[in-house]
Design a protein around this motif. Structure first.
Motif, mmCIF file in Angstrom:
data_model
loop_
_atom_site.group_PDB
_atom_site.id
_atom_site.type_symbol
_atom_site.label_atom_id
_atom_site.label_comp_id
_atom_site.label_asym_id
_atom_site.label_seq_id
_atom_site.Cartn_x
_atom_site.Cartn_y
_atom_site.Cartn_z
ATOM 1 N N ARG A 137 50.872 49.265 36.433
ATOM 2 C CA ARG A 137 50.769 50.692 36.334
ATOM 3 C C ARG A 137 49.599 51.040 35.371
ATOM 4 N NH1 ARG A 137 56.338 53.008 34.121
ATOM 5 N NH2 ARG A 137 56.903 51.708 35.871
ATOM 6 N N PHE A 138 49.265 50.456 34.117
ATOM 7 C CA PHE A 138 48.051 50.867 33.384
ATOM 8 C C PHE A 138 46.777 50.792 34.155
ATOM 9 C CE2 PHE A 138 44.940 50.070 30.158
ATOM 10 C CZ PHE A 138 45.176 51.399 29.270
ATOM 11 N N LEU A 281 52.799 41.324 40.975
ATOM 12 C CA LEU A 281 52.082 41.244 42.256
ATOM 13 C C LEU A 281 51.725 40.027 42.740
ATOM 14 C CD1 LEU A 281 49.355 44.074 41.549
ATOM 15 C CD2 LEU A 281 51.146 44.327 43.123
ATOM 16 N N HIS A 282 51.522 39.619 43.991
ATOM 17 C CA HIS A 282 50.870 38.599 44.554
ATOM 18 C C HIS A 282 49.814 38.527 45.491
ATOM 19 C CE1 HIS A 282 54.568 36.456 42.675
ATOM 20 N NE2 HIS A 282 55.352 37.417 42.998
ATOM 21 N N GLN A 326 45.048 45.797 42.266
ATOM 22 C CA GLN A 326 45.767 44.584 42.536
ATOM 23 C C GLN A 326 45.087 43.316 42.139
ATOM 24 O OE1 GLN A 326 48.492 44.553 46.456
ATOM 25 N NE2 GLN A 326 46.964 46.220 46.921
ATOM 26 N N MET A 327 43.948 43.360 42.392
ATOM 27 C CA MET A 327 43.214 42.142 42.034
ATOM 28 C C MET A 327 42.769 42.258 40.708
ATOM 29 S SD MET A 327 40.285 41.602 45.230
ATOM 30 C CE MET A 327 40.899 41.584 46.861
ATOM 31 N N ILE A 328 42.668 43.025 40.070
ATOM 32 C CA ILE A 328 42.490 43.090 38.499
ATOM 33 C C ILE A 328 43.684 42.814 37.789
ATOM 34 C CG2 ILE A 328 42.222 44.807 36.370
ATOM 35 C CD1 ILE A 328 40.135 46.057 38.058
ATOM 36 N N THR A 329 44.670 43.167 38.308
ATOM 37 C CA THR A 329 46.101 42.803 37.653
ATOM 38 C C THR A 329 46.383 41.350 38.054
ATOM 39 O OG1 THR A 329 46.842 45.018 38.225
ATOM 40 C CG2 THR A 329 48.352 43.304 37.466
ATOM 41 N N LEU A 330 46.213 40.853 39.238
ATOM 42 C CA LEU A 330 46.463 39.243 39.415
ATOM 43 C C LEU A 330 45.512 38.420 38.358
ATOM 44 C CD1 LEU A 330 46.202 38.988 43.237
ATOM 45 C CD2 LEU A 330 48.091 38.213 41.757
ATOM 46 N N VAL A 331 44.299 38.878 38.178
ATOM 47 C CA VAL A 331 43.463 38.183 37.391
ATOM 48 C C VAL A 331 44.113 38.005 36.074
ATOM 49 C CG1 VAL A 331 41.053 38.007 36.133
ATOM 50 C CG2 VAL A 331 41.136 38.527 38.656
#
Length: 400
Positions: A137-138, A281-282, A326-331
């Motif tokens: 969310r952030f 997230l995946h 999504q990618m930032i959160t995954l990292v």
């Protein structure tokens, strides 16, 4: 920092990159306008920005180890301070009517170095201050703010140009002010630096350690490969938009402006679409978005119409924003806090290095295939991403 001490949201951490982004947007707007106006050509501008891009890639090499070895809050603050000082010094020295070439290169290089260090630090510090359940969310709100800054900067720049007494010096001062305000917000962050077990390592040894860390985590390698490939196609789409307007729609600047505005609005909607995301997230959600994006691009290549171009621009902005969040959160979820700076720097290095590849390759192909390049981009993106997904799936099976 323990999870219980973390926050759901941080206004200083949210506003700092937004204000800095807005200032940078105004600087680029002013640079593009006043330098071309002063020189009568775009050649100098292209060289300045090209050299700045190379400096950014070099900065990525050293940013990660520094961000992991030192206090991330102070990396952000010092990069803002140096950038602000550089803008103010050039504002004092520059000859508006006859800008000195090396001064523009030097300032742009300093700002790109600041970006190379500030951006990984700002992304790496987020999991240390924000609860894990609120990361998606952030990140979505920050990405939305970035897209809003991209929309607002040229609008504000256009308004400022109506004041005839304003010149490039004023844009430099405004950019310096944005860095100082970002610095002040950084000082407000309640962040305790815990130190790093890798602090004694040299820059190159620390970077090599970060690369080895990525190689040991399949999700990180997948993410870096996927986003590297996507940025080749992003570069192609950035070239295709102005080409479409010039080739099919009479070179009308307003039509190009509308397309860019819708691209930015699509980015806003894309970021907001994840603002209420609660589930973890995946990588599969990234692949689903890429497949949908690819199919829509393939359809766009079948029809030559301005409304199709506007739709393609909106879709591009929407998915570029969603995939970025999504990618930032995954990292952030998959990486140890001690390695976040290096992983982000390695990721940004792959993106910054591959973006020019897309410019070079598709710069020639667009003239050949014209509008059908939409379908080619969508088809190649779909094929390559499915191959990458298959390759990693097979690799995971063998490792079991």
């Amino acid at each position: 920092m323990q999870e219980i001490n973390k926050k759901r949201f941080s206004w200083p951490l949210f506003l700092s990159p937004f204000i800095s982004r807005l200032g940078d947007g105004l600087y680029i707007f002013g640079l593009n306008w006043f330098i071309v106006k002063a020189t009568g050509a775009a050649a100098q501008l292209g060289i300045v920005q090209g050299i700045g891009g190379l400096v950014l890639v070099l900065g990525d090499l050293f940013a990660g180890p520094l961000v992991d070895n030192y206090n991330r809050k102070w990396v952000m603050i010092l990069s803002d301070l140096i950038s602000a000082i550089a803008c103010l010094i050039l504002a004092l020295l520059i000859d508006i009517r006859h800008p000195v070439f090396y001064q523009l290169i030097l300032l742009t290089s300093i700002l790109d170095i600041g970006l190379a260090f500030n951006f990984p630090a700002a992304k790496a510090i987020i999991p240390e201050l924000i609860k894990q359940s609120n990361l998606t969310r952030f990140n979505a709100w920050i990405n939305t703010a970035f897209n809003f800054a991209d929309i607002f900067a040229p609008l504000l720049g256009g308004v400022l140009l109506t004041f005839k007494w304003l010149n490039f010096r004023a844009f430099l001062v405004i950019n310096a002010g944005s860095f100082l305000l970002s610095l002040f917000l950084g000082l407000m962050l309640r962040y305790h630096f815990r130190g790093s077990q890798h602090k004694q390592l040299s820059i190159l040894t620390s970077l090599r350690d970060g690369i080895n860390y990525c190689l040991q985590h399949t999700v990180l390698v997948q993410m870096i490969v996927v986003d590297g490939l996507l940025n080749i196609f992003y570069a192609a789409l950035n070239l295709l938009m102005p080409y479409e307007v010039n080739h099919y729609f009479g070179g009308n600047e307003k039509l190009y402006s509308y397309a860019l505005s819708l691209m930015a609005i699509g980015g806003l909607v894309g970021g907001l679409s994840l603002a209420g995301q609660k589930r973890v997230l995946h990588m599969n959600s990234v692949y689903r978005d890429v497949i949908t994006f690819s199919c829509l691009l393939i359809l766009s290549g079948l029809f030559v119409h301005y409304w199709v171009l506007l739709a393609a621009a909106t879709v591009y902005g929407f998915f570029m924003s969603r995939l970025g969040v999504q990618m930032i959160t995954l990292v952030q979820n998959e990486t140890s806090v001690n390695y976040l700076g290096r992983v982000f720097a390695i990721w940004f290095l792959s993106v910054d290095a591959l973006h020019p590849v897309g410019n070079f390759i598709f710069g020639f192909i667009i003239d050949w295939l014209k509008h059908q390049i939409f379908s080619l981009i969508g088809g190649l993106m779909l094929l390559l991403l499915l191959l990458v997904r298959r390759a990693f799936h097979v690799k995971q099976k063998k490792s079991r």
